[in-house]
Design an enzyme around this catalytic site. Structure first.
Site, PDB file in Angstrom:
ATOM      1  N   ASP A  46       5.033   0.921  11.910  1.00 45.56           N
ATOM      2  CA  ASP A  46       3.792   0.257  11.309  1.00 45.56           C
ATOM      3  C   ASP A  46       3.647  -1.201  11.893  1.00 45.56           C
ATOM      4  O   ASP A  46       2.497  -1.657  11.503  1.00 45.56           O
ATOM      5  CB  ASP A  46       3.666   0.318   9.727  1.00 45.56           C
ATOM      6  CG  ASP A  46       3.682   1.621   9.252  1.00 45.56           C
ATOM      7  OD1 ASP A  46       2.955   2.439  10.306  1.00 45.56           O
ATOM      8  OD2 ASP A  46       3.923   1.768   8.126  1.00 45.56           O
ATOM      9  N   LYS A  58       0.720  -1.101   0.031  1.00 44.33           N
ATOM     10  CA  LYS A  58      -0.123   0.052  -0.107  1.00 44.33           C
ATOM     11  C   LYS A  58       0.979   1.204   0.117  1.00 44.33           C
ATOM     12  O   LYS A  58       0.915   2.314  -0.771  1.00 44.33           O
ATOM     13  CB  LYS A  58      -0.994   0.041   1.057  1.00 44.33           C
ATOM     14  CG  LYS A  58      -1.496   1.297   1.431  1.00 44.33           C
ATOM     15  CD  LYS A  58      -2.350   1.388   2.579  1.00 44.33           C
ATOM     16  CE  LYS A  58      -1.630   1.658   4.172  1.00 44.33           C
ATOM     17  NZ  LYS A  58      -1.407   3.260   4.537  1.00 44.33           N
ATOM     18  N   ASN A  59       1.795   1.201   0.758  1.00 44.34           N
ATOM     19  CA  ASN A  59       2.664   2.331   1.047  1.00 44.34           C
ATOM     20  C   ASN A  59       3.842   2.827  -0.023  1.00 44.34           C
ATOM     21  O   ASN A  59       4.254   3.787  -0.302  1.00 44.34           O
ATOM     22  CB  ASN A  59       3.376   2.636   2.347  1.00 44.34           C
ATOM     23  CG  ASN A  59       2.636   2.835   3.398  1.00 44.34           C
ATOM     24  OD1 ASN A  59       1.188   3.117   3.322  1.00 44.34           O
ATOM     25  ND2 ASN A  59       2.803   2.559   4.764  1.00 44.34           N
ATOM     26  N   ARG A  66       0.859  15.119  12.985  1.00 42.87           N
ATOM     27  CA  ARG A  66       1.791  14.848  11.798  1.00 42.87           C
ATOM     28  C   ARG A  66       2.018  15.985  11.019  1.00 42.87           C
ATOM     29  O   ARG A  66       1.305  16.129  10.152  1.00 42.87           O
ATOM     30  CB  ARG A  66       1.188  13.630  11.118  1.00 42.87           C
ATOM     31  CG  ARG A  66       1.349  12.311  12.000  1.00 42.87           C
ATOM     32  CD  ARG A  66       0.420  11.174  11.150  1.00 42.87           C
ATOM     33  NE  ARG A  66       1.174  10.635  10.126  1.00 42.87           N
ATOM     34  CZ  ARG A  66       0.617   9.784   9.043  1.00 42.87           C
ATOM     35  NH1 ARG A  66      -0.555   9.079   9.620  1.00 42.87           N
ATOM     36  NH2 ARG A  66       1.404   9.270   8.168  1.00 42.87           N
ATOM     37  N   CYS A  87      -4.970  13.214  13.166  1.00 48.86           N
ATOM     38  CA  CYS A  87      -4.727  11.808  12.769  1.00 48.86           C
ATOM     39  C   CYS A  87      -4.684  11.073  14.225  1.00 48.86           C
ATOM     40  O   CYS A  87      -4.337  11.344  15.270  1.00 48.86           O
ATOM     41  CB  CYS A  87      -3.332  11.690  12.047  1.00 48.86           C
ATOM     42  SG  CYS A  87      -2.872   9.960  11.728  1.00 48.86           S
ATOM     43  N   ARG A 143      -8.562  -0.372   5.284  1.00 46.28           N
ATOM     44  CA  ARG A 143      -7.670   0.684   4.294  1.00 46.28           C
ATOM     45  C   ARG A 143      -6.360   0.079   4.004  1.00 46.28           C
ATOM     46  O   ARG A 143      -5.735   0.435   3.208  1.00 46.28           O
ATOM     47  CB  ARG A 143      -7.418   1.869   5.440  1.00 46.28           C
ATOM     48  CG  ARG A 143      -8.609   3.066   5.656  1.00 46.28           C
ATOM     49  CD  ARG A 143      -8.172   3.838   6.695  1.00 46.28           C
ATOM     50  NE  ARG A 143      -6.749   4.327   6.199  1.00 46.28           N
ATOM     51  CZ  ARG A 143      -5.898   4.877   6.821  1.00 46.28           C
ATOM     52  NH1 ARG A 143      -6.001   4.712   8.176  1.00 46.28           N
ATOM     53  NH2 ARG A 143      -4.812   5.293   6.246  1.00 46.28           N
TER      54      ARG A 143
END
Ligand code: EPU
Length: 422
Positions: free
Chosen positions: A309, A22-23, A122, A117, A401
């Site tokens: 993460d 995803k990233n 952030r 967030c 997500r």
């Protein structure tokens, strides 16, 4: 809104294929803005964040479609509305990575400032500092960043370190903008994450001239224009790490396909130190645990350090260790929304600032819990696999997500997860 009912404890066994990252996909999708023409991206996962990014690119003027084979085709021939609207940006912070490429391509851009967030404050000051160094004029008005470079950008030596080290999407933004700048740009203290290396490799395939890929010093020789390309995104190391913890916490054995162990040295090292075996195998690895879970100390750091993460998922694992562990969060000091929920499942956790002391318990006990952000929800799913009884997780849209059909993948290897739409 969907909820998960997870019956535990289970022992997982079998094989799982890891999706594309995803990233890596999100900034690479933004990079197609620079390319013009029709780019084809393969291994882009089917996730709600990817849909949001597709919608965002569509608003700019791009045509985004999924081919029959699952490839994502982005035609960025026309970009006639260089605006990142609040309604979309507030749904996904990563939308900010359209800022650099849009500025380089269009010379003027308005992108909503990302808001709050669940994982803490952030800021994007380093993104803006880097773009200003390249000659952009930037102001903030009515919640929007307005960036202008009417006569184009100019290459420069830029230091991009911040109070928490490098910035992943900040590096992506400045790197993308610099590909079309006049002359040479040097980004010092660039993020070294594999997702940034993947972005740089994709940009080079589009005609950019980037060297130093994977190092903290990226050198970019500006070119006049980029062109469309075909590109395959790297495997998702965070999804892989989550499955590794799933094997470990259930005392099971999983074979992971499409997993690059070389991108996961810190994670593999930590797993081995707590008593989990990780052996390379055909295009992936085999992860298993037979004995007890040993305690460990974990400090999250920029790559190649231990990734933030996976902090929440490892907290769940260490909750069942024989002894006390310490987890220090050095990237997002407030990324601990999962602590209170894990405590509802009988984990023994004590939070002191950016540190959590995890006193191992014999068993976790099922409870109704609330997903608060993407990785925190993954940690709760892992807890549900190991806990006695039926765990109910609310707000699983957070997990959708970043994890494609996680319940289906885990059920195929022995989990008992039911998704209910309410
Ligand atoms: N920071 C600043 N100023 C900036 C930018 C960042 O002070 O201008 C600070 C942040 O507050 C943080 C640190 O620098 O303390 C690192 O943040 P970074 O900019 O690297 O985070 P990001 O690029 O916004 C990406 C991932 C995150 C991941 C972080 C860290 C994507 C789409 N997001 O975010 O992924 O946690 O890097 O590795 O790539 C997730 O997938 O769940 C996720 C949150």
């Amino acid at each position: 809104m969907d909820i998960f009912h997870i019956e535990g404890p289970v022992r997982l066994s079998g094989s799982v294929t890891v999706n594309g990252s995803k990233n890596a996909s999100l900034p690479i999708m933004a990079a197609t803005i620079l390319a013009g023409g029709k780019s084809t991206l393969s291994a882009v996962p089917h996730l709600s964040d990817i849909s949001v990014c597709s919608q965002l690119l569509g608003e700019l003027g791009c045509k985004v479609t999924r081919g029959k084979n699952g490839d994502l085709c982005i035609d960025s021939t026309v970009i006639d509305n260089p605006v990142g609207d609040y309604e979309i940006v507030c749904r996904m912070r990563a939308s900010i990575c359209i800022l650099g490429p849009l500025l380089a391509r269009c010379g003027r851009v308005e992108v909503s400032m990302p808001g709050g967030c669940a994982i803490g404050y952030r800021p994007i000051d380093i993104h803006l500092r880097g773009l200003r160094e390249l000659g952009a004029k930037i102001s903030i008005k009515n919640g929007y960043i307005i960036a202008e470079a009417k006569n184009g950008l100019t290459g420069k030596e830029i230091f991009m370190g911040g109070p928490f080290g490098s910035t992943v999407l900040g590096t992506a933004n400045v790197l993308m903008a610099a590909t079309l700048a006049k002359g040479r740009t040097v980004i010092e203290s660039a993020a070294c994450e594999p997702e940034i290396a993947d972005l740089a490799n994709c940009l080079n395939k589009m005609g950019a001239k980037i060297t130093g890929i994977g190092s903290p010093r990226l050198i970019i020789e500006g070119v006049k224009q980029l062109h469309s390309a075909e590109y395959e995104v790297i495997p998702d190391r965070i999804e892989a790490g989550t499955f590794m913890v799933a094997a470990a916490i259930t005392a099971g054995q999983l074979q992971l396909h499409n997993c690059r162990l070389g991108d996961m040295m810190a994670v593999v090292d930590k797993l081995r130190s707590v008593g989990v075996t990780v052996e390379p195998a055909d295009n992936g690895c085999i992860v298993a645990r037979n004995g007890s879970i040993k305690p460990a100390d974990i400090t999250t750091q920029p790559y190649p350090g231990f990734p933030t993460d996976l902090q929440a998922q490892f907290m769940t694992l260490l909750s069942l260790a024989e002894g006390n562990s310490i987890i220090i969060e050095k990237i997002f000091p407030d990324r601990f929304m999962h602590v209170a929920e894990l405590a509802r499942m009988a984990a023994n956790l004590r939070k002191e600032g950016p540190t959590v002391i995890v006193a191992g318990v014999k068993n976790l006990i099922a409870a109704p819990v609330m997903a608060s952000d993407l990785r925190a929800s993954a940690a709760l799913v892992l807890a549900g696999l190991a806990a006695e009884g039926t765990t109910t997780i609310n707000r699983v849209y957070h997990i959708d997500r970043g994890y494609e059909r996680i319940e289906e993948k885990l059920n195929l290897v022995g989990a008992k997860i039911v998704r209910e739409s309410i």
